[in-house]
Design a protein around this motif. Structure first.
Motif, short mmCIF file in Angstrom:
data_model
loop_
_atom_site.label_atom_id
_atom_site.label_comp_id
_atom_site.label_asym_id
_atom_site.label_seq_id
_atom_site.Cartn_x
_atom_site.Cartn_y
_atom_site.Cartn_z
N MET A 27 0.68 -0.91 0.05
CA MET A 27 0.07 0.09 -0.08
C MET A 27 0.90 1.15 0.11
SD MET A 27 -2.60 0.96 2.88
CE MET A 27 -3.06 2.68 3.31
N ALA A 28 0.64 2.02 -0.86
CA ALA A 28 1.57 3.39 -0.94
C ALA A 28 1.03 4.28 -0.21
CB ALA A 28 1.30 3.93 -2.37
N HIS A 29 1.91 5.07 0.48
CA HIS A 29 1.43 6.36 1.37
C HIS A 29 1.21 7.33 0.46
CE1 HIS A 29 1.96 3.19 4.46
NE2 HIS A 29 3.23 3.10 4.02
N ASP A 48 6.39 3.04 -0.60
CA ASP A 48 5.94 1.78 -1.16
C ASP A 48 5.94 0.63 -0.05
OD1 ASP A 48 5.38 2.61 -3.68
OD2 ASP A 48 7.18 1.94 -4.64
N LYS A 49 6.52 0.84 1.18
CA LYS A 49 6.54 -0.06 1.92
C LYS A 49 5.25 -0.10 2.82
CE LYS A 49 11.36 -0.28 3.06
NZ LYS A 49 12.31 -0.20 3.94
N GLU A 50 4.96 -1.44 3.35
CA GLU A 50 3.68 -1.57 4.01
C GLU A 50 3.71 -1.00 5.29
OE1 GLU A 50 1.29 -5.17 5.88
OE2 GLU A 50 2.18 -5.51 3.94
N ARG A 51 4.94 -1.09 6.05
CA ARG A 51 4.98 -0.51 7.16
C ARG A 51 5.44 0.96 7.07
NH1 ARG A 51 8.88 -2.76 12.00
NH2 ARG A 51 8.36 -0.73 13.45
N LYS A 52 4.52 1.92 7.94
CA LYS A 52 5.12 3.29 7.90
C LYS A 52 6.56 3.42 8.24
CE LYS A 52 0.51 5.17 8.22
NZ LYS A 52 -0.38 6.09 8.88
#
Length: 90
Positions: free
Chosen positions: A1-3, A41-45
Motif C-alpha cells: 500500500m502506497a503512502h 511503497d513499504k507496507e509499514r510506515k
C-alpha cells in the motif's frame, strides 16, 4: 500500500531533478526521490526519525538549489511533514 503523501513527495523531488542546474544536484535529487519512493511503497510506515533524516537531507539540498528547484523541494518537505502528522509518537 502506497503512502500518498510520500509518493507525492517523491514526485516533487523527481520534478526538481528535471530542473536541476548541475549533474551533482540532479543525482542527489534522484537519490532522495528514490529513497522517499521506497518509503512510500513499504507496507509499514516509516518512523519519525527516518523521516526527520530525510527532511534534513532535503534542507541541505535547498542550500544548493535555485528558486525553481527549491520550490519543488519545499513541496516535497511539506508532503513529508503532512505524512508525519498522522504518525503516532513524537
Amino acid at each position: 500500500m502506497a503512502h500518498d503523501e510520500l509518493s507525492d513527495a517523491s514526485d516533487a523531488l523527481r520534478d526538481a531533478s528535471e530542473n536541476a542546474e548541475s549533474d551533482d544536484l540532479r543525482e542527489r535529487l534522484h537519490e532522495r526521490s528514490d529513497a522517499v519512493a521506497t518509503l512510500a511503497d513499504k507496507e509499514r510506515k516509516p518512523d519519525h526519525g527516518r523521516l526527520a533524516r530525510e527532511d534534513g537531507k532535503l534542507r541541505e539540498i535547498l542550500e544548493d538549489a535555485g528558486e525553481e528547484v527549491g520550490e519543488h523541494v519545499e513541496r516535497a518537505r511539506e508532503k513529508i511533514r503532512e505524512f508525519r502528522e498522522d504518525l503516532p509518537g513524537v
